[in-house]
Motif scaffolding. Structure first.
Motif, short mmCIF file in Angstrom:
data_model
loop_
_atom_site.label_atom_id
_atom_site.label_comp_id
_atom_site.label_asym_id
_atom_site.label_seq_id
_atom_site.Cartn_x
_atom_site.Cartn_y
_atom_site.Cartn_z
N THR A 175 -54.33 58.75 -11.49
CA THR A 175 -53.66 57.85 -11.41
C THR A 175 -52.61 57.77 -12.90
O THR A 175 -53.14 58.07 -13.61
CB THR A 175 -54.36 56.23 -11.38
N VAL A 176 -51.22 57.52 -12.29
CA VAL A 176 -50.07 57.77 -13.24
C VAL A 176 -49.41 56.37 -13.42
O VAL A 176 -48.97 55.70 -12.42
CB VAL A 176 -49.14 58.88 -12.71
N VAL B 298 -51.25 60.26 -7.80
CA VAL B 298 -50.79 61.54 -7.45
C VAL B 298 -51.61 62.52 -6.94
O VAL B 298 -52.73 62.95 -7.94
CB VAL B 298 -49.81 61.96 -8.86
N ALA B 299 -51.67 63.25 -5.84
CA ALA B 299 -52.56 64.19 -5.54
C ALA B 299 -51.81 65.42 -5.52
O ALA B 299 -50.52 65.48 -4.70
CB ALA B 299 -53.20 63.94 -4.01
N CYS B 300 -52.34 66.37 -5.97
CA CYS B 300 -51.60 67.76 -6.26
C CYS B 300 -52.23 68.93 -5.18
O CYS B 300 -53.45 68.68 -5.30
CB CYS B 300 -51.55 68.36 -7.54
N LEU B 301 -51.70 69.30 -4.35
CA LEU B 301 -52.05 70.27 -3.22
C LEU B 301 -51.66 71.74 -3.37
O LEU B 301 -50.63 71.72 -4.03
CB LEU B 301 -51.82 69.86 -1.63
N ASP B 302 -52.51 72.59 -3.24
CA ASP B 302 -52.21 74.08 -3.31
C ASP B 302 -51.35 74.45 -1.76
O ASP B 302 -51.27 73.66 -1.07
CB ASP B 302 -53.04 74.85 -3.48
N CYS B 303 -51.03 75.72 -1.75
CA CYS B 303 -50.40 76.19 -0.48
C CYS B 303 -51.16 76.14 0.95
O CYS B 303 -50.62 76.31 1.84
CB CYS B 303 -49.93 77.58 -0.81
N ARG B 304 -52.43 75.87 0.82
CA ARG B 304 -53.27 75.56 2.01
C ARG B 304 -53.85 74.38 2.15
O ARG B 304 -54.47 73.98 3.00
CB ARG B 304 -54.49 76.36 1.68
#
Length: 120
Positions: free
Chosen positions: A77-78, A63-69
């Motif tokens: 890894t989940v 799972v990759a979390c991205l910001d508004c940019r």
């Protein structure tokens, strides 16, 4: 309706050729539930999403979390049947098979891009 879109690094290199952007609530709620396997070049983009779950999933995912940019602010890894805590500042989540984020250069600080629906 989900639509296909390659996912790119900011330098134009392809990160995932088989990206899928999920746009509706129903698509996003279902996500990868029920998939028995995830190909090494598959990834799913969840725009306007701050966190995900792995309930009813059969395989672990990255799972990759991205910001508004569209900059990666965390990757983890989940395993199946988890509700991981979201990362502050997350506006988009990308899911792929376990171990595939790092294999494709999806690391903290990387900036990504994909075709936005309506901007073809």
């Amino acid at each position: 309706m989900p639509y296909p879109s390659a996912i790119f690094h900011e330098n134009g290199a392809v990160a995932f050729e088989r990206g899928t952007v999920l746009t509706s609530f129903a698509e996003r709620a279902r996500g990868l539930i029920g998939k028995r396997s995830i190909g090494p070049d598959e990834a799913w983009v969840f725009p306007r999403c701050r966190s995900v779950h792995t309930w009813l999933m059969r395989v672990p995912i990255d799972v990759a979390c991205l910001d508004c940019r569209k900059r990666v602010i965390s990757v983890r890894t989940v395993p199946p049947w988890r509700l991981p805590h979201g990362t502050s500042g997350t506006t988009t989540v990308i899911e792929t098979g376990a171990g595939q984020a790092a294999a494709h250069g999806i690391v903290e600080g990387a900036t990504l891009a994909w075709k936005e629906l309506g901007f073809v």
